[in-house]
Design a protein around this motif. Structure first.
Motif, PDB file in Angstrom:
ATOM      1  N   SER A   1       0.821  -1.211   0.000  1.00 47.29           N
ATOM      2  CA  SER A   1       0.000   0.000   0.000  1.00 47.29           C
ATOM      3  C   SER A   1       0.855   1.261   0.000  1.00 47.29           C
ATOM      4  O   SER A   1       0.357   2.353  -0.260  1.00 47.29           O
ATOM      5  N   ASP A   2       2.168   1.109   0.275  1.00 50.75           N
ATOM      6  CA  ASP A   2       3.027   2.309   0.275  1.00 50.75           C
ATOM      7  C   ASP A   2       3.705   2.545  -1.075  1.00 50.75           C
ATOM      8  O   ASP A   2       4.496   3.459  -1.209  1.00 50.75           O
ATOM      9  N   ASP A   3       3.398   1.719  -2.079  1.00 46.93           N
ATOM     10  CA  ASP A   3       3.951   1.949  -3.414  1.00 46.93           C
ATOM     11  C   ASP A   3       2.992   2.790  -4.271  1.00 46.93           C
ATOM     12  O   ASP A   3       2.641   2.423  -5.388  1.00 46.93           O
ATOM     13  N   THR A   4       2.553   3.905  -3.726  1.00 47.30           N
ATOM     14  CA  THR A   4       1.726   4.838  -4.500  1.00 47.30           C
ATOM     15  C   THR A   4       2.437   6.189  -4.491  1.00 47.30           C
ATOM     16  O   THR A   4       3.206   6.467  -3.566  1.00 47.30           O
ATOM     17  N   GLU A   5       2.165   7.036  -5.493  1.00 46.45           N
ATOM     18  CA  GLU A   5       3.028   8.205  -5.697  1.00 46.45           C
ATOM     19  C   GLU A   5       3.177   9.099  -4.467  1.00 46.45           C
ATOM     20  O   GLU A   5       4.296   9.456  -4.093  1.00 46.45           O
ATOM     21  N   ILE A   6       2.081   9.451  -3.823  1.00 49.92           N
ATOM     22  CA  ILE A   6       2.178  10.374  -2.678  1.00 49.92           C
ATOM     23  C   ILE A   6       3.025   9.770  -1.569  1.00 49.92           C
ATOM     24  O   ILE A   6       3.886  10.429  -0.980  1.00 49.92           O
ATOM     25  N   VAL A   7       2.795   8.489  -1.295  1.00 51.81           N
ATOM     26  CA  VAL A   7       3.542   7.824  -0.220  1.00 51.81           C
ATOM     27  C   VAL A   7       5.015   7.647  -0.617  1.00 51.81           C
ATOM     28  O   VAL A   7       5.919   7.836   0.198  1.00 51.81           O
ATOM     29  N   ILE A   8       5.255   7.320  -1.888  1.00 51.19           N
ATOM     30  CA  ILE A   8       6.642   7.161  -2.363  1.00 51.19           C
ATOM     31  C   ILE A   8       7.399   8.472  -2.150  1.00 51.19           C
ATOM     32  O   ILE A   8       8.527   8.487  -1.654  1.00 51.19           O
ATOM     33  N   ARG A   9       6.755   9.598  -2.505  1.00 50.43           N
ATOM     34  CA  ARG A   9       7.424  10.903  -2.356  1.00 50.43           C
ATOM     35  C   ARG A   9       7.705  11.197  -0.885  1.00 50.43           C
ATOM     36  O   ARG A   9       8.732  11.776  -0.542  1.00 50.43           O
ATOM     37  N   ASN A  10       6.825  10.777  -0.025  1.00 50.45           N
ATOM     38  CA  ASN A  10       7.060  10.978   1.408  1.00 50.45           C
ATOM     39  C   ASN A  10       8.210  10.103   1.906  1.00 50.45           C
ATOM     40  O   ASN A  10       9.055  10.535   2.704  1.00 50.45           O
ATOM     41  N   ARG A  11       8.279   8.873   1.403  1.00 52.08           N
ATOM     42  CA  ARG A  11       9.389   7.975   1.789  1.00 52.08           C
ATOM     43  C   ARG A  11      10.717   8.574   1.349  1.00 52.08           C
ATOM     44  O   ARG A  11      11.711   8.526   2.081  1.00 52.08           O
ATOM     45  N   LEU A  12      10.724   9.166   0.142  1.00 56.78           N
ATOM     46  CA  LEU A  12      11.962   9.782  -0.357  1.00 56.78           C
ATOM     47  C   LEU A  12      12.347  10.998   0.483  1.00 56.78           C
ATOM     48  O   LEU A  12      13.521  11.234   0.760  1.00 56.78           O
ATOM     49  N   LYS A  13      11.330  11.754   0.921  1.00 55.51           N
ATOM     50  CA  LYS A  13      11.601  12.930   1.759  1.00 55.51           C
ATOM     51  C   LYS A  13      12.203  12.492   3.099  1.00 55.51           C
ATOM     52  O   LYS A  13      13.186  13.067   3.581  1.00 55.51           O
ATOM     53  N   GLU A  14      11.619  11.452   3.687  1.00 47.40           N
ATOM     54  CA  GLU A  14      12.140  10.910   4.948  1.00 47.40           C
ATOM     55  C   GLU A  14      13.582  10.448   4.756  1.00 47.40           C
ATOM     56  O   GLU A  14      14.434  10.651   5.622  1.00 47.40           O
ATOM     57  N   TYR A  15      13.844   9.825   3.621  1.00 49.50           N
ATOM     58  CA  TYR A  15      15.208   9.354   3.332  1.00 49.50           C
ATOM     59  C   TYR A  15      16.174  10.539   3.319  1.00 49.50           C
ATOM     60  O   TYR A  15      17.225  10.498   3.963  1.00 49.50           O
ATOM     61  N   HIS A  16      15.805  11.600   2.601  1.00 51.32           N
ATOM     62  CA  HIS A  16      16.711  12.756   2.501  1.00 51.32           C
ATOM     63  C   HIS A  16      16.881  13.454   3.843  1.00 51.32           C
ATOM     64  O   HIS A  16      17.989  13.841   4.211  1.00 51.32           O
ATOM     65  N   ASP A  17      15.788  13.594   4.591  1.00 49.78           N
ATOM     66  CA  ASP A  17      15.848  14.344   5.858  1.00 49.78           C
ATOM     67  C   ASP A  17      16.539  13.562   6.969  1.00 49.78           C
ATOM     68  O   ASP A  17      17.322  14.110   7.727  1.00 49.78           O
ATOM     69  N   LYS A  18      16.195  12.275   7.097  1.00 50.01           N
ATOM     70  CA  LYS A  18      16.632  11.523   8.287  1.00 50.01           C
ATOM     71  C   LYS A  18      17.686  10.456   8.019  1.00 50.01           C
ATOM     72  O   LYS A  18      18.499  10.165   8.882  1.00 50.01           O
ATOM     73  N   THR A  19      17.625   9.840   6.845  1.00 49.83           N
ATOM     74  CA  THR A  19      18.517   8.695   6.616  1.00 49.83           C
ATOM     75  C   THR A  19      19.840   9.092   5.960  1.00 49.83           C
ATOM     76  O   THR A  19      20.905   8.671   6.415  1.00 49.83           O
ATOM     77  N   LEU A  20      19.772   9.910   4.935  1.00 52.32           N
ATOM     78  CA  LEU A  20      21.000  10.292   4.222  1.00 52.32           C
ATOM     79  C   LEU A  20      22.093  10.832   5.165  1.00 52.32           C
ATOM     80  O   LEU A  20      23.276  10.492   5.005  1.00 52.32           O
ATOM     81  N   PRO A  21      21.731  11.668   6.172  1.00 55.46           N
ATOM     82  CA  PRO A  21      22.778  12.168   7.075  1.00 55.46           C
ATOM     83  C   PRO A  21      23.544  11.067   7.816  1.00 55.46           C
ATOM     84  O   PRO A  21      24.656  11.300   8.279  1.00 55.46           O
ATOM     85  N   VAL A  22      22.929   9.885   7.949  1.00 53.30           N
ATOM     86  CA  VAL A  22      23.573   8.774   8.670  1.00 53.30           C
ATOM     87  C   VAL A  22      24.831   8.291   7.942  1.00 53.30           C
ATOM     88  O   VAL A  22      25.743   7.741   8.552  1.00 53.30           O
TER      89      VAL A  22
END
Ligand code: ADP
Length: 159
Positions: free
Chosen positions: A135-156
């Motif tokens: 259910s998370d493979d839809t455009e709005i959710v995908i864009r949110n997952r990418l935002k979370e990745y950039h904000d929280k995960t990439l800095p790791v």
């Protein structure tokens, strides 16, 4: 022991590369995403707590992630090594992983970072959504997952 972590945005191909690596190095595969989806299917307390966050494309709390990672490692004391897919995703998780590795008298030997342009990610995941049943493979959710990745995960990655 050989311990590897695969790092990268959703849709980078971490799952696909994992399959090659676990075969080649005989590693035990730990995908926090798969483990969470299993908990949701089983309707465990942990799964129920994680469900709505996953559906929105947010990151599940570090407490929940630590619980499932610890449980999985403990249940596999004879593993040749672990392949972590999608973990660590926050600084806290990175600290925890370090502690867990020390406890096992080992360390994280490699972190492999896979990158992919954002629009390629979105395209791939929307294509996957047609058959994945996620259910998370839809455009709005995908864009949110990418935002979370950039904000929280990439800095790791720096850590
Ligand atoms: P992808 O990398 O394609 O987004 P995953 O299966 O790794 O897919 O993760 C799916 C969802 O599960 C994430 O969007 C997040 O909500 C949750 N999740 C998985 N791993 C973690 C983690 N280490 N920390 C926090 N949330 C996680």
């Amino acid at each position: 022991m050989l311990n590897i972590a695969l790092f990268g945005p959703p849709g980078a191909g971490k799952g696909t590369q994992s399959e090659f690596l676990i075969k080649k190095y005989k590693l035990f595969y730990i995908s926090t995403g798969n483990l969470l989806r299993k908990e949701i299917k089983e309707e465990s307390d942990l799964g129920l707590a994680a469900k709505s966050i996953i559906e929105e494309g947010g990151l599940v709390s570090d407490e929940i992630i630590v619980q499932i990672i610890e449980k999985t490692i403990k249940n596999n004391p004879d593993a040749n090594g672990f392949l972590f897919d999608g973990f660590p995703r926050t600084y806290v998780q990175a600290f925890i992983l370090e502690g867990l590795m020390i406890k096992l008298d080992t360390s994280l030997n490699r972190l492999i970072s896979i990158d992919v342009p954002e629009e390629v990610s979105v395209k791939r995941l929307m294509e996957r959504g047609k058959t994945s049943g996620r259910s998370d493979d839809t455009e709005i959710v995908i864009r949110n997952r990418l935002k979370e990745y950039h904000d929280k995960t990439l800095p790791v990655l720096k850590y």
